[in-house]
Design a protein around this motif. Structure first.
Motif, short mmCIF file in Angstrom:
data_model
loop_
_atom_site.label_atom_id
_atom_site.label_comp_id
_atom_site.label_asym_id
_atom_site.label_seq_id
_atom_site.Cartn_x
_atom_site.Cartn_y
_atom_site.Cartn_z
N GLY A 8 0.71 -1.12 -0.11
CA GLY A 8 -0.12 0.02 0.00
C GLY A 8 0.71 1.29 0.02
N ARG A 9 2.28 1.16 0.02
CA ARG A 9 2.91 2.35 0.15
C ARG A 9 3.12 3.00 -1.36
NH1 ARG A 9 8.49 3.79 0.21
NH2 ARG A 9 8.81 1.37 -0.37
N SER A 10 3.60 2.05 -2.13
CA SER A 10 4.26 2.41 -3.31
C SER A 10 3.29 2.17 -4.54
CB SER A 10 5.72 2.28 -3.77
OG SER A 10 5.92 0.91 -3.72
N ALA A 78 -2.00 -6.35 -2.20
CA ALA A 78 -1.65 -5.60 -3.36
C ALA A 78 -0.28 -5.81 -3.62
CB ALA A 78 -2.31 -4.21 -3.29
N LEU A 79 0.11 -7.08 -3.50
CA LEU A 79 1.57 -7.15 -3.91
C LEU A 79 1.73 -7.36 -5.56
CD1 LEU A 79 2.79 -9.52 -1.05
CD2 LEU A 79 3.16 -7.16 -1.35
N LEU A 80 2.65 -7.16 -6.10
CA LEU A 80 3.19 -7.61 -7.60
C LEU A 80 4.58 -7.99 -7.41
CD1 LEU A 80 2.43 -8.16 -10.41
CD2 LEU A 80 2.47 -5.81 -11.00
N PRO A 88 4.81 -17.71 -1.98
CA PRO A 88 4.99 -17.81 -0.60
C PRO A 88 5.06 -16.61 0.27
CG PRO A 88 7.22 -18.12 -2.01
CD PRO A 88 6.08 -18.00 -2.98
N TYR A 89 5.28 -15.47 -0.13
CA TYR A 89 5.37 -14.38 0.64
C TYR A 89 3.51 -14.14 0.78
CZ TYR A 89 10.06 -12.70 -0.02
OH TYR A 89 11.33 -12.40 0.21
N GLN A 90 2.74 -14.27 -0.30
CA GLN A 90 1.30 -14.14 0.10
C GLN A 90 0.80 -15.37 1.26
OE1 GLN A 90 -1.15 -12.21 -2.86
NE2 GLN A 90 0.07 -13.14 -4.05
N ASN A 150 -7.34 2.80 -16.93
CA ASN A 150 -6.09 3.83 -16.69
C ASN A 150 -5.37 3.66 -17.80
OD1 ASN A 150 -6.92 2.97 -14.03
ND2 ASN A 150 -6.65 5.19 -13.74
N TYR A 151 -5.30 2.56 -18.69
CA TYR A 151 -4.38 2.51 -19.81
C TYR A 151 -4.93 3.52 -20.71
CZ TYR A 151 -2.23 -2.05 -18.61
OH TYR A 151 -1.48 -3.23 -18.12
N LEU A 152 -6.16 3.79 -20.88
CA LEU A 152 -6.82 4.78 -21.64
C LEU A 152 -6.24 6.18 -21.38
CD1 LEU A 152 -10.53 3.64 -21.95
CD2 LEU A 152 -8.61 2.77 -23.42
N PHE A 166 -0.46 4.84 -11.90
CA PHE A 166 -0.12 3.45 -12.80
C PHE A 166 1.30 4.06 -13.89
CE2 PHE A 166 -1.37 1.18 -16.90
CZ PHE A 166 -1.01 -0.13 -16.34
N ARG A 167 1.96 2.86 -13.62
CA ARG A 167 3.27 3.08 -14.21
C ARG A 167 3.57 2.21 -15.54
NH1 ARG A 167 4.18 3.59 -8.45
NH2 ARG A 167 3.98 1.27 -8.70
N GLU A 168 2.65 1.27 -15.89
CA GLU A 168 3.01 0.51 -16.89
C GLU A 168 2.91 1.13 -18.37
OE1 GLU A 168 1.02 -3.22 -16.64
OE2 GLU A 168 1.97 -3.35 -14.51
N1 LIG Z 1 -5.90 -5.17 -14.32
C1 LIG Z 1 -4.92 -4.56 -14.69
O1 LIG Z 1 -4.74 -3.89 -15.83
C2 LIG Z 1 -3.50 -4.76 -14.10
C3 LIG Z 1 -2.47 -3.94 -14.49
C4 LIG Z 1 -1.34 -3.99 -13.63
C5 LIG Z 1 -1.33 -5.00 -12.46
N2 LIG Z 1 -2.43 -5.62 -12.26
C6 LIG Z 1 -2.51 -6.34 -10.84
O2 LIG Z 1 -2.94 -5.73 -9.91
C7 LIG Z 1 -2.03 -6.21 -8.57
C8 LIG Z 1 -1.21 -5.04 -7.87
O3 LIG Z 1 -0.36 -4.53 -9.08
P1 LIG Z 1 0.18 -3.18 -9.06
O4 LIG Z 1 0.41 -2.76 -10.38
O5 LIG Z 1 -0.92 -2.27 -8.03
O6 LIG Z 1 1.51 -3.42 -8.25
P2 LIG Z 1 2.85 -2.46 -8.09
O7 LIG Z 1 2.39 -0.82 -8.50
O8 LIG Z 1 3.67 -2.90 -8.72
O9 LIG Z 1 3.29 -2.63 -6.59
C9 LIG Z 1 3.23 -3.68 -5.90
C10 LIG Z 1 3.77 -3.60 -4.55
O10 LIG Z 1 4.51 -4.87 -4.21
C11 LIG Z 1 5.54 -4.84 -3.24
N3 LIG Z 1 6.44 -5.64 -3.79
C12 LIG Z 1 7.23 -5.36 -5.22
N4 LIG Z 1 8.29 -6.28 -5.21
C13 LIG Z 1 8.37 -6.89 -4.08
C14 LIG Z 1 8.92 -7.99 -3.44
N5 LIG Z 1 10.08 -8.70 -4.44
N6 LIG Z 1 8.94 -8.51 -2.20
C15 LIG Z 1 7.84 -8.10 -1.56
N7 LIG Z 1 7.20 -7.00 -2.01
C16 LIG Z 1 7.28 -6.48 -3.03
C17 LIG Z 1 5.91 -3.18 -3.51
O11 LIG Z 1 5.59 -2.57 -2.05
P3 LIG Z 1 6.78 -2.15 -1.02
O12 LIG Z 1 8.16 -1.57 -1.91
O13 LIG Z 1 6.21 -1.12 -0.26
O14 LIG Z 1 7.33 -3.21 -0.49
C18 LIG Z 1 5.02 -2.65 -4.45
O15 LIG Z 1 4.67 -1.30 -4.09
C19 LIG Z 1 -1.37 -7.32 -9.14
O16 LIG Z 1 -2.18 -8.61 -8.74
C20 LIG Z 1 -1.36 -7.23 -10.56
O17 LIG Z 1 -1.39 -8.55 -11.19
C21 LIG Z 1 -3.57 -5.46 -12.66
#
Ligand SMILES: NC(=O)c1ccc[n+]([C@@H]2O[C@H](COP(=O)([O-])OP(=O)(O)OC[C@H]3O[C@@H](n4cnc5c(N)ncnc54)[C@H](OP(=O)(O)O)[C@@H]3O)[C@@H](O)[C@H]2O)c1
Length: 314
Positions: A8-10, A78-80, A88-90, A150-152, A166-168
């Motif tokens: 939830g931080r970044s 909300a990890l990715l 394992p982390y989840q 947000n892709y749009l 969103f950063r992708e």
């Molecule tokens: N529907 C869509 O179009 C779409 C697009 C993108 C993602 N998603 C999904 O949305 C969910 C969340 O994605 P998001 O884009 O919000 O993710 P994100 O912005 O990349 O953030 C994920 C968070 O996970 C933590 N993290 C990253 N690497 C880690 C590691 N090695 N160990 C532990 N923690 C780690 C970080 O938090 P800290 O740095 O604070 O630990 C990071 O802020 C995922 O399930 C993803 O598949 C969906």
């Protein structure tokens, strides 16, 4: 409610859930990876008026997670993690949540419906996580939302607001290409039909998750889908043309061409593979989410595609 939000931080989705919890007068507790300056067990308090706590954890340590969750009532992941630790982390989070007596747990989903995970290599990990979560002694749910709307917003005049963190890069919708005209890749289904697609704004994902947390009825291991709007891709293209004020080129791609593209990709190019497999899943109609949570929580009024484009492209 005291709700732990892992990532939830970044994180994009994590931050949206934290904002929605604050907006509804709940107490988010952010979990974040330990760092050299913030070791496991330490806490930082946000300097903003919200004063949200971030608890730094070692996701490998049961004790660290139990300590961080000791006063929480629910855990939303909300990890990715683009590596094998995602499972394992989840699961470690789940075990710690069970131990401290948390009532609810949601694994990190927020994308395609569960049935589509097998079609996307990177989402196989989500199946492994859910197998453990649904067998656990905790009220759990899956939260699919389709593609982030947000892709749009990539390339929009009000891009920062449109992206909501969103950063992708672009996927299927290439509206902000500075080099050329906007275009959209439209995967055709095997029946030759243009598929429908569910899109949800990241901010509405946070609102829906909080509404689900406020529900008294059990989540019951259900797939609680949330929908901003579901439209045929060509309908989305029509709206894009209207609000961009420009012709948007439609590049139709058949499933056999996508299969060929997938075969030609470098097996190590995880992101290109993921994009190709998501596009194929969309062509197969697997990007349509059932609006279960919309029906359960009608107080959430999500942004539709027209509203999104009007807000950020006009
Ligand atoms: N529907 C869509 O179009 C779409 C697009 C993108 C993602 N998603 C999904 O949305 C969910 C969340 O994605 P998001 O884009 O919000 O993710 P994100 O912005 O990349 O953030 C994920 C968070 O996970 C933590 N993290 C990253 N690497 C880690 C590691 N090695 N160990 C532990 N923690 C780690 C970080 O938090 P800290 O740095 O604070 O630990 C990071 O802020 C995922 O399930 C993803 O598949 C969906």
């Amino acid at each position: 409610m005291h709700v732990a939000v892992a990532g939830g931080r970044s994180g994009t989705i994590g931050a949206s859930i934290v904002s929605a919890l604050l907006a509804h007068n709940h107490t988010p507790i952010i979990l974040s990876r330990q760092t050299s300056t913030n070791p496991s067990g330490s806490t930082s308090i946000s300097s903003s008026p919200s004063g949200v706590s971030t608890r730094y954890v070692d996701y490998d340590s049961h004790d660290s997670l139990v300590h961080a969750l000791h006063d929480t009532t629910a855990v939303i992941s909300a990890l990715l993690i683009p590596g094998p630790e995602f499972v394992p982390y989840q699961l470690n989070l789940l075990r710690a949540a069970e131990e401290v007596g948390c009532a609810r747990f949601a694994p990190s989903e927020f994308a395609l419906p569960f049935a589509a995970h097998q079609a996307v290599d990177i989402d196989h990990a989500k199946v492994a996580v859910w197998d453990a979560v649904k067998a656990a002694n905790i009220d759990a749910a899956l939260f699919p939302c389709g593609m982030f709307m947000n892709y749009l917003g990539i390339g929009a005049p009000r891009v920062a607001e449109a992206l909501a963190g969103f950063r992708e890069g672009p996927l299927m919708f290439h509206l902000g290409d500075p080099e050329g005209a906007p275009w959209v890749e439209v995967p055709l289904g095997r029946d030759g039909e243009v598929p429908s697609l569910t899109m949800t704004d990241i901010r509405d994902v946070g609102e829906f998750v909080v509404a689900a947390l406020e529900m008294e009825e059990p989540w019951g291991g259900r797939e609680l889908g949330m929908v901003g709007e579901t439209l045929k891709i060509t309908e989305v293209v029509g709206l894009c043309e209207r609000y961009l004020g420009r012709k948007v080129e439609v590049r139709v791609v058949e499933m056999v061409s996508l299969e060929e593209r997938l075969r030609r990709l470098d097996p190590g190019d995880v992101l290109a593979k993921m994009d190709c497999q998501y596009t194929m899943a969309c062509g197969n109609g697997d990007s349509v989410v059932e609006p279960v949570l919309n029906a359960l929580c009608p107080e959430v009024r999500p942004l539709g595609v027209k509203g999104f484009l009007e807000k950020f492209w006009m």
